[in-house]
Design an enzyme around this catalytic site. Structure first.
Site, short mmCIF file in Angstrom:
data_model
loop_
_atom_site.label_atom_id
_atom_site.label_comp_id
_atom_site.label_asym_id
_atom_site.label_seq_id
_atom_site.Cartn_x
_atom_site.Cartn_y
_atom_site.Cartn_z
N GLY A 10 0.83 -1.21 0.00
CA GLY A 10 0.00 0.00 0.00
C GLY A 10 0.85 1.25 0.00
O GLY A 10 2.00 1.23 0.42
N ALA A 15 3.19 7.33 4.11
CA ALA A 15 4.19 6.26 4.06
C ALA A 15 3.86 5.22 3.00
O ALA A 15 2.77 5.20 2.46
CB ALA A 15 4.24 5.56 5.42
N LYS A 32 5.27 0.30 7.90
CA LYS A 32 4.96 1.57 7.23
C LYS A 32 6.24 2.37 7.25
O LYS A 32 6.77 2.66 8.32
CB LYS A 32 3.88 2.33 8.02
CG LYS A 32 2.51 1.70 7.95
CD LYS A 32 1.47 2.54 8.68
CE LYS A 32 1.03 3.73 7.86
NZ LYS A 32 -0.16 4.40 8.48
N ASP A 125 -9.35 11.15 10.80
CA ASP A 125 -9.29 10.76 9.38
C ASP A 125 -9.98 9.42 9.15
O ASP A 125 -9.45 8.53 8.48
CB ASP A 125 -7.84 10.73 8.90
CG ASP A 125 -7.73 10.87 7.37
OD1 ASP A 125 -8.72 11.28 6.73
OD2 ASP A 125 -6.65 10.57 6.83
#
Ligand code: ADE
Length: 360
Positions: A10, A15, A32, A125
């Site tokens: 991802g 990151a 990450k 978020d």
């Protein structure tokens, strides 16, 4: 801990995420990683994650600093979720998830929010891209925008998040407290139900979305096909006045969660009690269903409309399609520091501590 980096799984605003293996135990986790010089958000995330422990929050496994290709990298280790993120599940399902899955994930996210808010943390978020799907259900991840509810601790924290999921009070730059997470949960439920953004026509004019959220007094449209209870739940999340929005604690007791839970338990019971149930044959094993920018804005003293324009203009990767549409933005920390006369001692302190732990 020595570990080996595997494939990239991802890429986010803060990151790159890779699957990784511990050399000692062989355990798999997710790393990450970002260049140390740009790791402020990831370090913020570490500060929050290391204090949180809940089955509904992604598990923190440590951090370290590595030298890779002549670059100093900051790595945050978290649990690996083979099924990935909730937005993957929504995308795979084209057109939206079934209401039973919407219920399941909603319940789990609300449980996570209840834990966070009672621990004095606002996530800031919430969106499907920040929810991991694991064997034990949905877990809240990505704490790069998180802030403490304590006004003293949060005074230096800039407003952040994803415009499409921002509550009206956040879009206007007034406040970003627990109710803002509840609004974002409502938007996430719409994402799950429709497979689309909570605000229509965003591709044609994204900037207008920010104005619309801030000033129109409108909430996103509720998907017609949802049950009455699900729509009522949504209406409690998407109150434009943050004071009228339900809290996570209240939402856990909403009939959408409570009655759905009861029905599921009853269904389960009737299957396991049935004398002809396939479970009685002992040949079936059941596994749980599993699925997986920063901006420069002006501070409060500046005009709100310029501020919103700034949020948009300074966001990276402005590709208004699918999740690229839903980028995370942050206020310009420098301008906040200047305007509010805040120093950055905390980050400097962390940097020194991290560098002293660095093996290289
Ligand atoms: N994508 C982002 N974080 C992840 C994680 N921890 N596991 C799997 N996929 C991810």
């Amino acid at each position: 801990m020595d570990w080996i980096r595997g494939n990239t799984i991802g890429r986010g605003s803060s990151a790159t995420v890779s699957v990784a293996t511990s050399c000692q135990s062989g355990n798999i986790f997710a790393a990450k990683s970002v260049e140390f010089s740009q790791s402020e958000m990831l370090q913020r995330e570490q500060v929050f994650l290391c204090t949180l422990r809940s089955p509904r929050i992604v598990e923190y496994m440590g951090y370290d600093i590595t030298m890779e290709n002549n670059k100093l990298m900051y790595n945050l280790m978290i649990e690996y979720a083979p099924a990935g993120m909730l937005n993957d599940a929504i995308r795979d399902q084209r057109g939206g998830l079934h209401e039973s899955r919407i219920f399941q994930y909603t319940r789990e996210i609300v449980q996570g929010l209840e834990y966070l808010h009672s621990s004095g943390v606002v996530h800031c978020d919430i969106k499907s891209r920040n929810i991991l799907i694991t064997e034990s259900g949905a877990k809240i991840a990505d704490f790069g925008c998180a802030r403490w509810t304590n006004p003293k601790a949060s005074a230096a924290t800039p407003i952040a998040g994803t415009p499409m999921f921002m509550a009206p009070e956040v879009a206007r730059g007034e406040e970003q407290g627990c109710p803002a997470d509840i609004w974002a949960l409502g938007c996430t439920i719409i994402e799950m139900a429709t497979g689309m953004s909570p605000w229509p026509n965003v591709n044609s004019d994204p900037l207008s979305i920010l104005y619309r959220i801030a000033y129109s007094g409108e909430s996103p449209n509720f998907p017609e096909f949802l049950s009455t209870k699900a729509k009522d739940f949504l209406s409690k999340c998407l109150q434009t006045d943050p004071k009228s929005r339900w809290t996570a604690k209240q939402l856990i007791n909403h009939p959408f969660i409570q009655e759905f839970e009861l029905t599921q338990k009853q269904n389960q019971k009737s299957i396991t009690n049935s004398p002809t149930s396939i479970l009685d044959h002992g040949v079936w094993t059941f596994t749980e269903e599993s699925e997986s920018i920063n901006s420069i804005v002006e501070t409060k003293s500046a005009s709100l409309s310029r501020r919103i324009r700034g949020l948009w203009l300074n966001s990276r990767a402005p590709n208004w399609e699918w999740e690229e549409t839903w980028i995370t933005v942050r206020e310009n920390v420098e301008s906040v520091k200047q305007d509010k006369n805040v120093t950055c001692t905390r980050m400097v302190g962390d940097d020194l501590e991290l560098q002293s732990r660095c093996k290289f």
